[in-house]
Motif scaffolding. Structure first.
Motif, PDB file in Angstrom:
ATOM      1  N   LEU A 121      15.269  27.870   9.288  1.00 36.40           N
ATOM      2  CA  LEU A 121      15.479  26.487   9.799  1.00 36.40           C
ATOM      3  C   LEU A 121      15.671  26.754  11.431  1.00 36.40           C
ATOM      4  N   THR A 159      22.484  21.543   8.207  1.00 37.74           N
ATOM      5  CA  THR A 159      21.023  21.332   7.283  1.00 37.74           C
ATOM      6  C   THR A 159      20.939  22.399   6.035  1.00 37.74           C
ATOM      7  N   SER A 212      13.152  16.092   5.794  1.00 41.04           N
ATOM      8  CA  SER A 212      14.385  16.140   6.389  1.00 41.04           C
ATOM      9  C   SER A 212      14.552  16.957   7.621  1.00 41.04           C
ATOM     10  N   VAL A 213      13.567  17.888   8.036  1.00 40.71           N
ATOM     11  CA  VAL A 213      13.599  18.657   9.042  1.00 40.71           C
ATOM     12  C   VAL A 213      12.510  18.528  10.042  1.00 40.71           C
ATOM     13  N   THR A 214      11.504  17.688   9.671  1.00 35.68           N
ATOM     14  CA  THR A 214      10.546  17.500  10.562  1.00 35.68           C
ATOM     15  C   THR A 214      10.317  15.800  11.089  1.00 35.68           C
ATOM     16  N   ALA A 245      21.770  23.907  12.137  1.00 34.75           N
ATOM     17  CA  ALA A 245      20.972  24.484  10.920  1.00 34.75           C
ATOM     18  C   ALA A 245      21.801  25.070   9.821  1.00 34.75           C
ATOM     19  N   ILE A 262      16.133  19.656  13.955  1.00 32.73           N
ATOM     20  CA  ILE A 262      17.546  19.499  13.509  1.00 32.73           C
ATOM     21  C   ILE A 262      18.549  19.857  14.519  1.00 32.73           C
ATOM     22  N   PHE A 309      10.574  22.010  13.572  1.00 30.00           N
ATOM     23  CA  PHE A 309      11.656  21.415  12.892  1.00 30.00           C
ATOM     24  C   PHE A 309      12.596  20.863  13.827  1.00 30.00           C
TER      25      PHE A 309
END
Length: 197
Positions: A139, A156, A193-195, A153, A150, A148
């Motif tokens: 991440l 996440t 969820s990360v992009t 990390a 976020i 990503f």
């Protein structure tokens, strides 16, 4: 009631481990007795000590073996995979596949940490942290290169692992979705969820 075939030491030890896994998963560590374990394997409870040092030692073996196997399989799954997006997808596939096929080990490792003595618990937590750190590193790499988006990390990491691990509580091989379909759905959720896409 399962009975040990033959008197081979390694075979009996394996039978004890498998029976212990079933009983702890079914009843919980505290509720499982060595008498039950001996009956399940087909030997006197006192004879168990020829193969295991203690009930605690059996739990430690199950939990640590689970974590070591999970880490080894993850490292193999990530070997040669380049780029944070591809590595996150590989992580999701490995995690989901393992958790759909090794439910008893997963449940015991998560629920019975409380039953481990302090040193044993510390060893298990260290392995869990090592596993989680592999995802955190993926991440952070994705965030560093702009793939990503976020804020934290580690948070996440915990969120993704919680989502993926939950599958072991409801997945059924005869359910309406195949393993491959569930892997695709969960991986898409993780990637979104990360992009943010």
């Amino acid at each position: 009631m399962a009975r040990t075939v033959g008197s081979s030491g390694p075979k009996t030890a394996q039978s004890i481990r498998e029976a212990g896994l079933r009983l702890i998963y079914r009843h919980g560590y505290e509720a499982m007795s060595l008498r039950q374990l001996g009956t399940e394997v087909g030997i006197q409870s006192g004879s168990l000590y020829n193969h295991i040092a203690s009930k605690q030692a059996l739990l430690v073996e199950i939990v640590l073996d689970h974590m070591q196997t999970l880490i080894a399989r993850l490292d193999a799954a990530l070997d040669g995979v380049e780029g944070p997006a591809a590595r996150l997808k590989a992580f999701c596939r490995l995690h989901l596949t393992y958790h759909m096929t090794r439910r008893a080990e997963v449940v015991i490792a998560n629920m019975e940490l409380r039953s481990l003595e302090p040193d044993n618990r510390a060893a298990a937590v260290a392995l869990r942290d090592a596993y989680e750190t592999r995802l955190t590193d993926i991440l952070r790499e994705g965030a560093a290169c702009g793939q990503f988006h976020i804020e934290d990390a580690r948070v996440t990491t915990f969120a993704i692992i919680a989502m993926l691990t939950g599958i072991c509580m409801w997945y059924r091989p005869d359910g309406p979705r195949s393993q491959e379909e569930l892997i695709a759905i969960h991986t898409e959720l993780a990637m979104r969820s990360v992009t943010g896409g």
